[in-house]
Design a protein around this motif. Structure first.
Motif, PDB file in Angstrom:
ATOM      1  N   THR A   1      34.543  11.645  35.129  1.00  0.00           N
ATOM      2  CA  THR A   1      35.628  12.207  35.927  1.00  0.00           C
ATOM      3  C   THR A   1      35.398  11.939  37.408  1.00  0.00           C
TER       4      THR A   1
ATOM      5  N   THR B   1      36.170  13.727  39.829  1.00  0.00           N
ATOM      6  CA  THR B   1      35.820  14.949  40.563  1.00  0.00           C
ATOM      7  C   THR B   1      34.315  15.162  40.588  1.00  0.00           C
TER       8      THR B   1
ATOM      9  N   ASN C   1      30.149  18.959  30.890  1.00  0.00           N
ATOM     10  CA  ASN C   1      30.313  19.973  31.929  1.00  0.00           C
ATOM     11  C   ASN C   1      29.677  21.307  31.543  1.00  0.00           C
TER      12      ASN C   1
ATOM     13  N   LEU D   1      34.007  14.402  27.044  1.00  0.00           N
ATOM     14  CA  LEU D   1      35.220  13.627  27.292  1.00  0.00           C
ATOM     15  C   LEU D   1      35.239  12.369  26.434  1.00  0.00           C
TER      16      LEU D   1
ATOM     17  N   THR E   1      43.323  18.811  30.583  1.00  0.00           N
ATOM     18  CA  THR E   1      42.322  19.036  31.633  1.00  0.00           C
ATOM     19  C   THR E   1      43.004  18.730  32.969  1.00  0.00           C
TER      20      THR E   1
ATOM     21  N   THR F   1      40.967  13.724  35.890  1.00  0.00           N
ATOM     22  CA  THR F   1      40.236  13.266  34.712  1.00  0.00           C
ATOM     23  C   THR F   1      41.171  12.575  33.724  1.00  0.00           C
TER      24      THR F   1
ATOM     25  N   GLU G   1      41.838   9.011  34.613  1.00  0.00           N
ATOM     26  CA  GLU G   1      40.641   8.214  34.325  1.00  0.00           C
ATOM     27  C   GLU G   1      40.533   7.932  32.828  1.00  0.00           C
TER      28      GLU G   1
END
Length: 266
Positions: free
Chosen positions: A50, A52, A89, A177, A194, A198, A201
């Motif tokens: 991701t 982020t 995560n 993911l 989400t 993300t 991507e």
């Protein structure tokens, strides 16, 4: 100048020197570095896949907003930067709760605030859905219907929120993911939920997939630290203001190809 005046000047100068060298501002950098990075290394919790967080590319300067913020924070603190990349995560969140890492960059939800302390928000992102090729869905509002399967990552904000809010659709939880991408490719889920950064991507890995119009919420990303490091709160506030005003966040987001951001306050 009389001898008494000269003596007073010497005493005042000496006192000023002592005050300057002992003033809180001169010790602040070392003190805050000890609070933020007690090991002498700033351990930043990240997870791949991701923009982020981090997008590993085999270089010493991978893309990712979280990675870039952590690197700048370590520079400001004059400590070594130690990115710690986890598989998912949920592992990042567990690491900050236990103090296994010093900072993470994540959605500042109320539930997470009970387990870690957050600085101010530095980035806001739309929450949405990614659907596989051939899907008839066109808007986020179309997803919650009987028989539909909606993918989320286990322990994510999407998991917690949609677990409460979806009335008809069924949640399908994936540990990572990468697993979610496989489910979309195999049409084993009708949508994956989400933040849109993300999702865009992931869409590059799922031919024919689309990010739906509309959103079902927003994420407000902030720097989080372990509970008990209250002395770092002022630093976090000031640092966040600086990286936003300096353009570091926006530059890192652009370099990472991050999409779906929201203008703060909108």
């Amino acid at each position: 100048m009389t001898s008494s005046v000269a003596a007073w000047v010497r005493v005042a100068a000496a006192a000023l020197l002592v005050w300057i060298t002992a003033a809180p501002g001169h010790a602040a950098d070392a003190d805050i570095a000890q609070v933020m990075a007690p090991s002498g290394h700033l351990r930043a919790g990240l997870y791949p896949g991701t923009p982020t967080s981090v997008l590993p590319d085999g270089t010493d300067n991978p893309r990712g907003v979280g990675y870039a913020i952590g690197k700048e924070m370590a520079r400001r603190l004059h400590v070594d930067y130690e990115p710690v990349v986890f598989t998912k995560n949920a592992e990042v969140l567990e690491a900050i709760k236990t103090g296994a890492v010093d900072v993470v960059f994540t959605n500042a939800s109320a539930a997470r605030a009970k387990e870690m302390d957050f600085g101010p928000v530095y980035l806001e992102i739309e929450l949405g859905y990614l659907v596989p090729d051939g899907s008839a869905l066109s808007n986020a509002g179309d997803v919650d219907a009987s028989g539909r399967k909606v993918g989320v990552t286990t322990g994510s904000t999407s998991d917690a929120t949609l677990g409460r809010e979806l009335k008809e659709a069924t949640l399908i939880r994936s540990p990572t993911l990468k697993d979610a991408v496989a489910l979309l490719k195999d049409h084993e889920i009708d949508a994956f939920a989400t933040n849109k950064a993300t999702l865009f991507e992931m869409a590059e890995q799922v031919p024919g997939s689309r990010v739906l119009d509309g959103r079902w919420g927003e994420e407000r990303h902030a720097i989080a630290i372990p509970k008990g490091r209250d002395a770092a709160r002022d630093f976090l506030r000031d640092f966040t203001a600086e990286i936003r005003s300096s353009g570091l966040v926006s530059a890192a987001a652009e370099r990472a190809g991050l999409k779906g951001t929201i203008v703060p306050g909108k």
